[in-house]
Write an enzyme that holds these catalytic residues in place. Structure first.
Site, PDB file in Angstrom:
ATOM      1  N   CYS A 130       2.247  -3.348   5.013  1.00  0.00           N
ATOM      2  CA  CYS A 130       1.580  -4.333   4.163  1.00  0.00           C
ATOM      3  C   CYS A 130       2.364  -4.547   2.873  1.00  0.00           C
ATOM      4  O   CYS A 130       2.219  -3.786   1.905  1.00  0.00           O
ATOM      5  CB  CYS A 130       0.163  -3.855   3.847  1.00  0.00           C
ATOM      6  SG  CYS A 130      -0.702  -4.970   2.743  1.00  0.00           S
ATOM      7  N   CYS A 168       0.307  -5.070  -0.227  1.00  0.00           N
ATOM      8  CA  CYS A 168      -0.318  -3.860  -0.776  1.00  0.00           C
ATOM      9  C   CYS A 168       0.720  -2.990  -1.487  1.00  0.00           C
ATOM     10  O   CYS A 168       0.440  -2.419  -2.530  1.00  0.00           O
ATOM     11  CB  CYS A 168      -0.949  -2.997   0.323  1.00  0.00           C
ATOM     12  SG  CYS A 168      -1.851  -3.883   1.567  1.00  0.00           S
ATOM     13  N   ASP A 169       1.896  -2.847  -0.887  1.00  0.00           N
ATOM     14  CA  ASP A 169       2.834  -1.803  -1.318  1.00  0.00           C
ATOM     15  C   ASP A 169       4.134  -2.315  -1.939  1.00  0.00           C
ATOM     16  O   ASP A 169       4.915  -1.519  -2.462  1.00  0.00           O
ATOM     17  CB  ASP A 169       3.190  -0.907  -0.114  1.00  0.00           C
ATOM     18  CG  ASP A 169       1.960  -0.238   0.482  1.00  0.00           C
ATOM     19  OD1 ASP A 169       1.017   0.020  -0.292  1.00  0.00           O
ATOM     20  OD2 ASP A 169       1.948   0.000   1.695  1.00  0.00           O
TER      21      ASP A 169
END
Ligand code: NAP
Length: 318
Positions: free
Chosen positions: A143, A146-147
């Protein structure tokens, strides 16, 4: 947001399991049909895959695009406006045989309904190579939204040749020093527009005809070992981040022993309907779709399921 739905003992008309575009569209339609749907949205997966997406440029009605999480928030507001109850919990098991179906949550609460819509979507596919699982959270991710922030100024590999891989690669260029897309063939599967954006991006490089043999690193990712599928040559690519974007598998864990599945692993439905192998159980979205898998097709599929539920219940009542 509802965390405790109205009386657990009552038999409802419909419970929807899963809260992506399919689930929420089914909720909007069944709520407007006065079926008072209960949606079990999931605790960490609520909102589905679009929660991990940035710009959604191809959902009709948003000429300037919309961020994935904003689109899902809109879906939620629209569903709740017509009386959908949403519980942000996980389903532990489903009992689907018979006229009344039972949904058991992870905390043991039970809800009963005359019909169920399964819209559990799909989960990220894993490479299944050495080092991948061990280094999740230490350089391996699925992701970028997200990261990606944690990879400022670093060298990153993105694995895959589809739209997801191109989207991840393009997004990661905001942070990374460079992004190397590793694809197992020499042509991309991604749509033309995404291919062109990635192929023309100055920060994105491509390694063709190659698969990841293993992810290297003790405490953190230090690189990947690649296997050239044409020459058989092995090589090392030094990266500190590995983003795996090789597609998704339908989430069928809850129903794989009770509903008929297709060879592709999706829930089998009858023709263009949402009817599964058990009467009163309907399925919609990515969990039935091995082919198109777009937010808009999932939405359409959720609408089909809602209409099928309406017909099913009105026949039971007639
Ligand atoms: P996908 O289209 O199925 O592509 C998966 C990619 O990963 C393919 O290039 C495939 O290679 C590769 N792959 C699969 N298994 C692999 C393995 N074990 N090792 C190495 N490579 C592997 O999946 P997706 O990119 O997640 O897209 C899914 C659907 O969502 C598509 O319909 C896509 O259009 C849609 N989507 C759309 C957007 C957008 O419109 N912006 C964004 C994301 C996703 P091969 O090509 O050799 O099969």
């Amino acid at each position: 947001m509802t965390t405790q739905a109205t009386p657990a003992g009552d038999v409802r008309d419909v419970i929807i399991v899963g809260s992506g575009p399919a689930g929420y569209t089914a909720a909007i339609y069944t709520a407007r049909a006065d079926l008072k749907p209960l949606m079990i949205a999931g605790s960490v997966t609520a909102g589905g895959e679009l929660m991990n997406t940035t710009d959604v440029e191809n959902f009709p009605g948003f000429p300037d695009g919309i961020m994935g999480p904003d689109l899902m928030e809109n879906f939620g507001k629209q569903a709740e406006r017509f009386g959908t109850e949403v519980m942000y919990d996980d389903v532990a098991s489903l009992s689907l045989d018979g006229a009344v179906k039972t949904v058991t949550l992870a905390d043991g609460q039970e809800f009963k309904a005359r019909s169920i819509i399964i819209s559990t979507g799909s989960a990220y596919r894993e490479l299944g190579v050495d080092g991948e699982k061990r280094l999740v959270g230490h350089g391996v991710s699925s992701c970028a939204t997200c990261d990606g922030f944690f990879f400022k100024g670093q060298e990153i590999a993105v694995i895959g040749g589809g739209d997801s891989a191109m989207e991840e690669a393009i997004f990661l260029t905001k942070f990374a020093e460079s992004v190397t897309v590793v694809h197992r063939r020499d042509t991309l599967r991604a749509s033309k527009i995404m291919q062109e954006r990635a192929l023309n991006h100055p920060k994105i490089k491509f390694v063709w005809n190659s698969e990841v043999a293993s992810v290297e690193g003790d405490a953190k990712v230090t690189g990947v070992t690649l296997n050239n599928l044409v020459t058989g040559e092995k090589s090392k690519l030094a990266v500190t981040g590995v983003f795996v974007a090789i597609g998704n598998d339908p989430r069928v864990d809850l129903v794989k022993d009770s509903l008929q599945l297709t060879a592709a692993g999706t829930i089998a439905v009858d023709g263009r309907t949402s009817k599964t192998s058990i009467p009163g159980v309907f399925a919609a979205g990515d969990v039935i779709d091995p082919t198109y898998r777009q937010a808009i097709t999932a939405s359409g599929s959720g609408c089909v399921a809602a209409l099928d539920v309406e017909h099913y219940l009105s026949e039971l009542d007639s």
